[in-house]
Design a protein around this motif. Structure first.
Motif, PDB file in Angstrom:
ATOM      1  N   GLU A  77       0.419  -4.932 -11.224  1.00 59.22           N
ATOM      2  CA  GLU A  77       0.224  -3.701 -11.997  1.00 59.22           C
ATOM      3  C   GLU A  77       0.614  -2.474 -11.179  1.00 59.22           C
ATOM      4  N   HIS A  78       0.276  -2.510  -9.893  1.00 62.14           N
ATOM      5  CA  HIS A  78       0.622  -1.383  -9.023  1.00 62.14           C
ATOM      6  C   HIS A  78       2.144  -1.220  -8.988  1.00 62.14           C
ATOM      7  N   TRP A 111       3.547   0.198 -12.327  1.00 61.55           N
ATOM      8  CA  TRP A 111       3.372   1.632 -12.553  1.00 61.55           C
ATOM      9  C   TRP A 111       4.133   2.487 -11.556  1.00 61.55           C
ATOM     10  N   ALA A 115      -4.517  -0.018  -2.008  1.00 60.25           N
ATOM     11  CA  ALA A 115      -4.172  -0.944  -3.086  1.00 60.25           C
ATOM     12  C   ALA A 115      -4.655  -0.390  -4.412  1.00 60.25           C
ATOM     13  N   TYR A 116      -4.068  -0.908  -5.499  1.00 59.55           N
ATOM     14  CA  TYR A 116      -4.514  -0.543  -6.832  1.00 59.55           C
ATOM     15  C   TYR A 116      -4.768  -1.823  -7.624  1.00 59.55           C
ATOM     16  N   MET A 124       0.155  -5.590  -2.693  1.00 64.50           N
ATOM     17  CA  MET A 124       0.654  -4.845  -3.858  1.00 64.50           C
ATOM     18  C   MET A 124       0.399  -5.730  -5.076  1.00 64.50           C
ATOM     19  N   THR A 125      -0.427  -5.227  -5.996  1.00 55.66           N
ATOM     20  CA  THR A 125      -0.661  -6.010  -7.213  1.00 55.66           C
ATOM     21  C   THR A 125       0.521  -5.817  -8.163  1.00 55.66           C
ATOM     22  N   LYS A 173       5.538   1.232  -0.369  1.00 54.60           N
ATOM     23  CA  LYS A 173       4.214   1.820  -0.231  1.00 54.60           C
ATOM     24  C   LYS A 173       4.181   2.816   0.925  1.00 54.60           C
ATOM     25  N   ILE A 183      -1.866   6.953 -10.579  1.00 52.28           N
ATOM     26  CA  ILE A 183      -1.648   5.788  -9.711  1.00 52.28           C
ATOM     27  C   ILE A 183      -0.672   6.166  -8.602  1.00 52.28           C
ATOM     28  N   THR A 209      -1.607   6.690  -4.554  1.00 51.21           N
ATOM     29  CA  THR A 209      -0.860   5.905  -3.558  1.00 51.21           C
ATOM     30  C   THR A 209      -0.355   6.850  -2.472  1.00 51.21           C
ATOM     31  N   PRO A 269      -4.498   2.437 -17.002  1.00 52.07           N
ATOM     32  CA  PRO A 269      -3.515   2.684 -15.953  1.00 52.07           C
ATOM     33  C   PRO A 269      -2.742   3.969 -16.208  1.00 52.07           C
TER      34      PRO A 269
END
Lengths: 216, 106
Positions: free
Chosen positions: A128-129, A132, A100-101, A125-126, A183, A90, A94, A85
């Motif tokens: 992890e996304h 970060w 999405a990531y 939105m995960t 986002k 990232i 975006t 990551p």
């Protein structure tokens, strides 16, 4: 039965492509029909599914944000995946319009869920996304409000939208709205040019002359 | 376990490192024993001469006010972190998981 979701994948890791392909073939609702090792190869193919899984680092000296931009420009919905990551990339992908990531350390079930959501027109939105984006320290990052940052950091630590809402004293639906808005801020920051084109298009529709500059 | 780490270049004093590591493993043990789930999220973020660690689960949770703060794992966890000058925040609600945040600043 729901319509089959057709996807493509761009990854320089042949083993991963084959593994993903084999795993996807067991899913009743997702089918992987295009594999490529580069964006060039993908764009040259005759069959190009709208939804594309794109590896963040294709190891061919291409810029990850450019890769996303090229795909989005011709109408693709891009889900970025990566092993490592990298916070700068990232954030940049975006902004370039990735939908999405997903971290590759997640199991393929997470990826399949994200694919289903983007196919349904949602903007997932995960965790992890969020984590970060919450660590985005680039000087050019979009400005987030204090509340937007709180939502991002809390959600990025693994809390569900319900838990984030409870801690911050807002409804889970409001948490989702904040995540969508964050986002959207990124996507907007990444397309000043598109804005200008749209503005000129609108100016043209409104009957302004082609050479005429938009009023200040 | 899902884990994300960022900006952890600073070396912490040995006793702090030990206390924080203990606290995180206690929190993870707590998830295994009480949360009724086998998934947890660990994040560690450094910078400004300190570190913030969070252990989050999406399990059954508990009512913090109903748990005697002087008892059990939570007390152990809090004790060892406070001793080295750190802070602990615990947040939970029934069926909404648990979040344990451990932080330390120079």
């Amino acid at each position: 039965m729901a319509a089959m979701i057709e996807i493509g994948a761009i990854d320089n890791d042949q083993m991963l492509l084959e593994g993903m392909s084999a795993w996807m073939s067991r899913l009743p609702d997702i089918t992987l029909t295009a594999l490529a090792v580069s964006v060039d190869e993908f764009l040259a193919a005759t069959r190009r599914p709208r939804i594309v899984i794109l590896d963040l680092n294709l190891e061919n000296f291409t810029d990850p944000a450019d890769n996303v931009r090229r795909l989005v420009a011709v109408g693709h919905t891009v889900v970025v995946v990566s092993v490592i990551p990298d916070p700068v990339y990232i954030a940049a992908t975006t902004e370039a319009g990735a939908s999405a990531y997903v971290l590759k350390a997640n199991n393929l079930g997470v990826l399949a869920d994200v694919i289903r959501q983007v196919a349904a027109g949602e903007t997932p939105m995960t965790t992890e996304h969020a984590f970060w984006l919450g660590r985005d320290a680039r000087p050019e990052r979009p400005h987030l409000s204090a509340r937007e940052r709180e939502v991002l950091v809390s959600y990025g630590s693994g809390c569900t939208v319900e838990a984030v809402g409870r801690v911050l004293g807002i409804a889970p639906g409001t948490v989702r709205t904040y995540l969508d808005r964050i986002k959207e801020k990124y996507a907007r920051a990444g397309r000043p040019i598109e804005h200008r084109v749209q503005f000129l298009d609108r100016a043209r529709e409104d009957g302004f002359g082609r050479g005429r500059l938009p009023p200040k | 376990m899902h884990s994300q780490f960022h900006d952890l270049s600073d070396r912490l004093p040995e006793d702090v490192e030990q206390a924080l590591t203990n606290a995180v493993s206690e929190a993870l043990t707590n998830v295994t024993k009480h949360a009724g789930t086998d998934e947890a999220w660990l994040t560690a973020v450094g910078g400004d001469g300190g570190v913030t660690l969070k252990v989050v689960d999406r399990g059954r949770g508990f009512r913090p006010e109903a748990v005697n703060p002087g008892r059990g794992l939570l007390r152990e966890l809090r004790h060892c972190v406070v001793e080295v000058g750190g802070r602990v925040a615990i947040d939970s609600a029934p069926d909404q998981g648990t979040m344990v945040e451990v932080s330390w600043r120079r």
